[in-house]
Write a protein that holds these residues in place. Structure first.
Motif, PDB file in Angstrom:
ATOM      1  N   PHE A   7       0.856  -1.186   0.000  1.00 32.72           N
ATOM      2  CA  PHE A   7       0.000   0.000   0.000  1.00 32.72           C
ATOM      3  C   PHE A   7       0.891   1.235   0.000  1.00 32.72           C
ATOM      4  CE2 PHE A   7      -2.209  -3.281   2.569  1.00 32.72           C
ATOM      5  CZ  PHE A   7      -3.257  -3.533   1.701  1.00 32.72           C
ATOM      6  N   VAL A   8       0.322   2.356  -0.433  1.00 27.51           N
ATOM      7  CA  VAL A   8       1.083   3.600  -0.487  1.00 27.51           C
ATOM      8  C   VAL A   8       0.228   4.730   0.061  1.00 27.51           C
ATOM      9  CG1 VAL A   8       0.375   3.962  -2.893  1.00 27.51           C
ATOM     10  CG2 VAL A   8       2.341   5.206  -1.987  1.00 27.51           C
ATOM     11  N   ASP A   9       0.853   5.562   0.901  1.00 32.97           N
ATOM     12  CA  ASP A   9       0.271   6.818   1.380  1.00 32.97           C
ATOM     13  C   ASP A   9       1.239   7.931   1.035  1.00 32.97           C
ATOM     14  OD1 ASP A   9      -2.121   5.865   2.894  1.00 32.97           O
ATOM     15  OD2 ASP A   9      -0.603   4.813   4.056  1.00 32.97           O
ATOM     16  N   SER A  10       0.707   9.095   0.696  1.00 29.23           N
ATOM     17  CA  SER A  10       1.592  10.187   0.307  1.00 29.23           C
ATOM     18  C   SER A  10       0.948  11.530   0.591  1.00 29.23           C
ATOM     19  CB  SER A  10       1.932  10.079  -1.187  1.00 29.23           C
ATOM     20  OG  SER A  10       2.926  11.013  -1.539  1.00 29.23           O
ATOM     21  N   VAL A  11       1.781  12.478   0.960  1.00 28.39           N
ATOM     22  CA  VAL A  11       1.374  13.869   1.145  1.00 28.39           C
ATOM     23  C   VAL A  11       2.303  14.714   0.299  1.00 28.39           C
ATOM     24  CG1 VAL A  11       1.040  15.758   2.768  1.00 28.39           C
ATOM     25  CG2 VAL A  11       0.605  13.412   3.497  1.00 28.39           C
ATOM     26  N   VAL A  12       1.749  15.445  -0.652  1.00 34.15           N
ATOM     27  CA  VAL A  12       2.567  16.258  -1.554  1.00 34.15           C
ATOM     28  C   VAL A  12       3.373  17.270  -0.740  1.00 34.15           C
ATOM     29  CG1 VAL A  12       2.511  17.899  -3.458  1.00 34.15           C
ATOM     30  CG2 VAL A  12       0.966  15.937  -3.460  1.00 34.15           C
ATOM     31  N   GLY A  13       4.646  17.274  -0.961  1.00 34.03           N
ATOM     32  CA  GLY A  13       5.536  18.184  -0.247  1.00 34.03           C
ATOM     33  C   GLY A  13       6.005  17.678   1.102  1.00 34.03           C
ATOM     34  N   LYS A  14       5.440  16.565   1.576  1.00 32.51           N
ATOM     35  CA  LYS A  14       5.805  16.043   2.901  1.00 32.51           C
ATOM     36  C   LYS A  14       6.502  14.687   2.816  1.00 32.51           C
ATOM     37  CE  LYS A  14       4.003  19.510   5.123  1.00 32.51           C
ATOM     38  NZ  LYS A  14       2.795  19.355   5.946  1.00 32.51           N
ATOM     39  N   GLY A  15       6.101  13.843   1.890  1.00 37.49           N
ATOM     40  CA  GLY A  15       6.754  12.546   1.792  1.00 37.49           C
ATOM     41  C   GLY A  15       5.792  11.438   1.436  1.00 37.49           C
ATOM     42  N   THR A  16       6.353  10.239   1.303  1.00 37.05           N
ATOM     43  CA  THR A  16       5.602   9.057   0.883  1.00 37.05           C
ATOM     44  C   THR A  16       5.966   7.890   1.787  1.00 37.05           C
ATOM     45  OG1 THR A  16       5.589   9.826  -1.411  1.00 37.05           O
ATOM     46  CG2 THR A  16       5.135   7.494  -1.048  1.00 37.05           C
ATOM     47  N   CYS A  17       4.991   7.018   2.019  1.00 38.14           N
ATOM     48  CA  CYS A  17       5.221   5.815   2.823  1.00 38.14           C
ATOM     49  C   CYS A  17       4.680   4.613   2.059  1.00 38.14           C
ATOM     50  CB  CYS A  17       4.549   5.914   4.189  1.00 38.14           C
ATOM     51  SG  CYS A  17       4.661   4.386   5.148  1.00 38.14           S
ATOM     52  N   PHE A  18       5.558   3.660   1.757  1.00 35.87           N
ATOM     53  CA  PHE A  18       5.149   2.376   1.197  1.00 35.87           C
ATOM     54  C   PHE A  18       5.091   1.365   2.337  1.00 35.87           C
ATOM     55  CE2 PHE A  18       6.623   4.435  -2.644  1.00 35.87           C
ATOM     56  CZ  PHE A  18       5.732   3.982  -3.595  1.00 35.87           C
ATOM     57  N   THR A  19       3.964   0.672   2.455  1.00 37.15           N
ATOM     58  CA  THR A  19       3.770  -0.328   3.499  1.00 37.15           C
ATOM     59  C   THR A  19       3.621  -1.698   2.859  1.00 37.15           C
ATOM     60  OG1 THR A  19       2.683   1.298   4.921  1.00 37.15           O
ATOM     61  CG2 THR A  19       2.357  -1.032   5.457  1.00 37.15           C
ATOM     62  N   LEU A  20       4.479  -2.632   3.265  1.00 31.73           N
ATOM     63  CA  LEU A  20       4.445  -3.996   2.758  1.00 31.73           C
ATOM     64  C   LEU A  20       4.002  -4.921   3.883  1.00 31.73           C
ATOM     65  CD1 LEU A  20       6.812  -2.381   1.206  1.00 31.73           C
ATOM     66  CD2 LEU A  20       7.522  -4.603   0.407  1.00 31.73           C
ATOM     67  N   LEU A  21       3.087  -5.832   3.581  1.00 32.86           N
ATOM     68  CA  LEU A  21       2.618  -6.821   4.547  1.00 32.86           C
ATOM     69  C   LEU A  21       2.911  -8.218   4.000  1.00 32.86           C
ATOM     70  CD1 LEU A  21      -0.858  -5.366   5.622  1.00 32.86           C
ATOM     71  CD2 LEU A  21       1.262  -5.316   6.910  1.00 32.86           C
ATOM     72  N   PHE A  22       3.747  -8.975   4.727  1.00 31.92           N
ATOM     73  CA  PHE A  22       4.075 -10.342   4.337  1.00 31.92           C
ATOM     74  C   PHE A  22       3.504 -11.301   5.375  1.00 31.92           C
ATOM     75  CE2 PHE A  22       7.644  -7.835   2.582  1.00 31.92           C
ATOM     76  CZ  PHE A  22       7.502  -8.166   1.239  1.00 31.92           C
ATOM     77  N   PRO A  23       2.863 -12.396   4.932  1.00 31.38           N
ATOM     78  CA  PRO A  23       2.343 -13.361   5.915  1.00 31.38           C
ATOM     79  C   PRO A  23       3.476 -13.957   6.746  1.00 31.38           C
ATOM     80  CG  PRO A  23       1.476 -13.787   3.702  1.00 31.38           C
ATOM     81  CD  PRO A  23       2.563 -12.785   3.545  1.00 31.38           C
ATOM     82  N   ALA A  24       3.271 -14.007   8.052  1.00 36.91           N
ATOM     83  CA  ALA A  24       4.269 -14.612   8.926  1.00 36.91           C
ATOM     84  C   ALA A  24       4.316 -16.117   8.671  1.00 36.91           C
ATOM     85  CB  ALA A  24       3.949 -14.329  10.383  1.00 36.91           C
ATOM     86  N   HIS A  25       5.522 -16.676   8.697  1.00 36.48           N
ATOM     87  CA  HIS A  25       5.712 -18.112   8.467  1.00 36.48           C
ATOM     88  C   HIS A  25       6.052 -18.754   9.807  1.00 36.48           C
ATOM     89  CE1 HIS A  25       6.540 -21.688   6.086  1.00 36.48           C
ATOM     90  NE2 HIS A  25       7.656 -21.860   6.772  1.00 36.48           N
TER      91      HIS A  25
END
Length: 727
Positions: free
Chosen positions: A567-585
């Protein structure tokens, strides 16, 4: 030993002083706690009736109180943090809270506008000394739905259509405390923005129904009683109805717009212009549609249009009604926000498009792998006949190196199409990222600071180490490129447990234990209208020549192939955050794999035995046959699976190893091999393919004594693999 009276008196005095100090300190602390409780109670009382979503927290982000509006919108169980509450809206809620708290501690307050694919909020945090923080979340859609509920008929529906709440105005209008929606409206199904008839009424009463999602599967309905005379629209009702209404002439000139419509169309307080200035996407001239409606054609048939406002993308469902004023036809347009509906439609179209592009990419990559196998293979054959002193040796090395670079690009296409060959293993992402940190620091350069924060209790995941390293490098390089003047890139890992499905963007993450990896930057950010396109292949915001547009699409493909979500969240001029979710093994200690050291293998100079080579691509077959013959093997060639089976009908033909392509015209490799093994069960098999190993098909039975060799392969890789099958 006895103490003198003087010493005794001194000790008693000291003890008394310490006791007095302790009592004073206890009294001070008690007073301090009492003041804090009083201030907390006052703050709670102050925000309880606020229309905005308000949260009172301590300095650690723990939730102390949520006002009525916040409790209606979110689930706010006791003992949870504000980040926990906001997770169903923002995948990077911890990072957002942490960033605002950091600014708050420095300045006393902090404000940001946060956008995701689904919603946008203005978040304001203010310090309330000595130890409290007041958080306010404001959003137009929510504020509108949480308006003056004391004067409007408002009811709340649950997931199954049960009526959870009705204010007094709604009870008076309906005449009872309804239990289900069918007790309220006669002509279901519900049409948000449409006109419905009230149920169980002595006289026919019609209401305009406006809906708003309030979270947790709930919907809030606002009912507005309307007059039956549709030939007139009273001034008072026109402006007071809680649904956007626009009065327009057949030529498109806007005569009036009520406050709801002005907010939706972003008209401001000035004189409105033509309707075509605010809407588009009909496919023909807007005035033609209006003139047909003025003539009585196509009334009550909704059209979906896109607003031209620049701040955000909004789709509206427009229904026209014809009224007569002073003998002239006038149109009243009822607008309903259809952004969510169009988003669902766009998600379906997007998934179909991504699937089609993935199939195209996989097919192109397969054909390229065949070509690259032939190019690099024949180059290897030429290199066997040239030494380093030969004038052609350098040219051959260049051909070989560029073929390998092309193979890496093909690997990116296969990663996007989720058909890349994987070598999964159980990984601790803390170790993987720590091993990669040195290379990442070299990639970001001196102006960018890279920080890693790990959860001390992080479960393992199962994936391909090389591919996951490629994911992190792509994300970090993108973050670096977004910060031309430098900044900080923070990589955070966290164990995350979902007790309910997480619905976010175009995915539904099932409950379970996950490993979350967040990559935050302080760069220029991504505009909201481009957020949904960042994972598409060949889409890039960089200038020509600076990027291929395959980076994030490769990341998307690898994450999906690993079974994860991004998933991605972003604020113009402030930054971006990419969030990755992996199933726990989850691996038991008994089932934990033992690490085996790979022994270096020396390539044999000569071999012996018979190899049946089945390959439909003539250049690949020619190279593979020559390579195996050079190593001493007897090679029998076949172009198709059917030809191979015809050859094997000769019982006197002894074959030690089958080398076959997986995907071929007619019968595929695994199918003909299974047939051949019925009479020759001890024959070894080497499968080769330009696709991934899962090209065998889901749930297919494993072929015994077989190995897989992905294309493109070199001369040494082919001969070594065949040699191992003879042992």
């Amino acid at each position: 030993m006895s103490l003198s009276p003087l010493v005794k008196s001194g000790l008693l005095a000291a003890a008394g002083a310490l006791g007095a100090m302790s009592i004073g300190w206890i009294a001070y602390e008690a007073t301090k706690r009492l003041r804090l409780r009083r201030k907390t109670a006052m703050l709670i009382e102050l925000v309880e009736e606020e229309p905005a979503l308000c949260f009172v927290c301590d300095l650690d982000g723990q939730l102390l109180h949520a006002n009525y509006a916040a409790r209606e919108r979110f689930e706010t169980p006791a003992g949870h943090s504000l980040a926990d509450v906001l997770r169903d809206v923002f995948a990077s809620s911890e990072g957002i809270v942490y960033r605002l708290m950091h600014k708050l501690m420095a300045n006393g307050s902090a404000t940001e506008e946060i956008t995701s694919h689904s919603e946008g909020f203005r978040i304001h945090a203010r310090s309330v000394p000595p130890q409290l923080v007041l958080w306010r979340l404001e959003a137009d859609a929510i504020s509108a739905s949480k308006g003056n509920t004391a004067e409007k008929a408002v009811l709340t529906l649950g997931r199954t259509g049960a009526v959870l709440f009705m204010n007094q105005t709604a009870r008076d209008l309906v005449g009872q405390r309804a239990k289900r929606l069918e007790d309220v409206l006669e002509d279901l199904p519900l049409r948000p923005g449409g006109v419905h008839q009230l149920a169980a009424q002595e006289e026919v009463k019609r209401v305009l129904v406006q809906s708003a999602e309030t979270g947790a599967g709930r919907m809030e309905l606002t009912l507005s009683l309307i007059e039956e005379d549709q030939q007139k629209v009273a001034t008072g009702s026109f402006d007071s109805l809680p649904v956007p209404l626009v009065k327009v002439l057949p030529d498109g000139k806007v005569l009036r717009a009520n406050p709801e419509a002005r907010r939706m169309l972003d008209l401001g307080t000035g004189e409105p212009g033509n309707l075509s200035e605010y809407m588009e996407g009909l496919g023909r001239a807007l005035t033609d549609w209006l003139q047909e409606a003025a003539a009585g054609k196509g009334l009550h048939r909704s059209e979906f249009l896109r607003l031209t406002r620049a701040d955000r993308e909004v789709f509206v469902q427009v229904t026209l009604n014809r009224v007569v004023e002073d003998g002239e036809p006038v149109l009243v347009a009822v607008l309903n926000d259809a952004t969510e509906l169009k988003t669902l439609e766009a998600q379906f179209v997007q998934s179909q498009k991504m699937q089609a592009i993935g199939q195209l990419a996989g097919g192109v990559a397969h054909d390229f792998n065949n070509l690259l196998t032939a190019i690099s293979g024949h180059c290897d054959l030429l290199l066997l006949r040239h030494d380093q002193g030969d004038p052609d040796y350098g040219d051959l090395v260049q051909i070989n190196q560029n073929a390998n670079r092309a193979a890496a690009l093909v690997g990116q296409l296969l990663a996007f199409s989720r058909k890349q060959t994987m070598q999964p293993e159980v990984l601790d992402l803390r170790d993987t990222l720590s091993d990669l940190a040195h290379l990442l620091n070299r990639l970001v350069g001196e102006k960018v600071q890279l920080n890693l924060h790990h959860d001390p209790v992080l479960p393992p995941v199962r994936g391909d180490r090389r591919q996951l390293e490629q994911v992190m490098m792509n994300l970090v390089v993108n973050a670096r490129d977004a910060m031309a003047d430098g900044g900080e890139i923070a990589i955070e890992t966290e164990r995350r447990v979902l007790r309910e499905p997480l619905k976010r963007d175009r995915a539904v993450v099932p409950p379970g234990t996950y490993v979350s990896v967040r990559v935050n930057d302080e760069g220029s950010g991504i505009p909201q209208d481009k957020l949904q396109k960042v994972f598409e292949p060949f889409f890039t915001t960089k200038r020509t020549g600076e990027g291929t547009g395959l980076g994030l699409s490769t990341v998307y493909g690898i994450v999906k192939q690993t079974g994860g979500y991004i998933f991605v969240d972003s604020v113009v001029g402030k930054g971006t955050c990419f969030t990755l979710l992996f199933p726990a093994h989850e691996v038991s200690e008994e089932a934990a794999p033992k690490v085996q050291k790979e022994e270096s293998k020396k390539l044999p100079q000569k071999g012996s035995g018979v190899v049946l080579l089945v390959e439909d691509e003539a250049p690949v077959r020619a190279f593979a046959a020559r390579a195996l013959r050079l190593r001493g093997y007897t090679v029998i060639e076949a172009e198709t699976a059917e030809d191979a089976l015809d050859l094997l009908e000769d019982d006197d033909l002894a074959v030690d190893v089958f080398v076959t392509d997986v995907v071929m015209p007619g019968m595929d490799g695994p199918t003909w091999v299974r047939k051949a093994l019925v009479d020759r069960p001890d024959t070894r098999v080497v499968f080769v393919s330009g696709y991934a190993e899962d090209a065998f098909g889901e749930g297919s039975q494993e072929v015994p004594n077989s190995v897989f060799l992905p294309k493109p392969f070199s001369l040494s890789e082919l001969t070594e693999t065949v040699h191992q099958q003879f042992n």
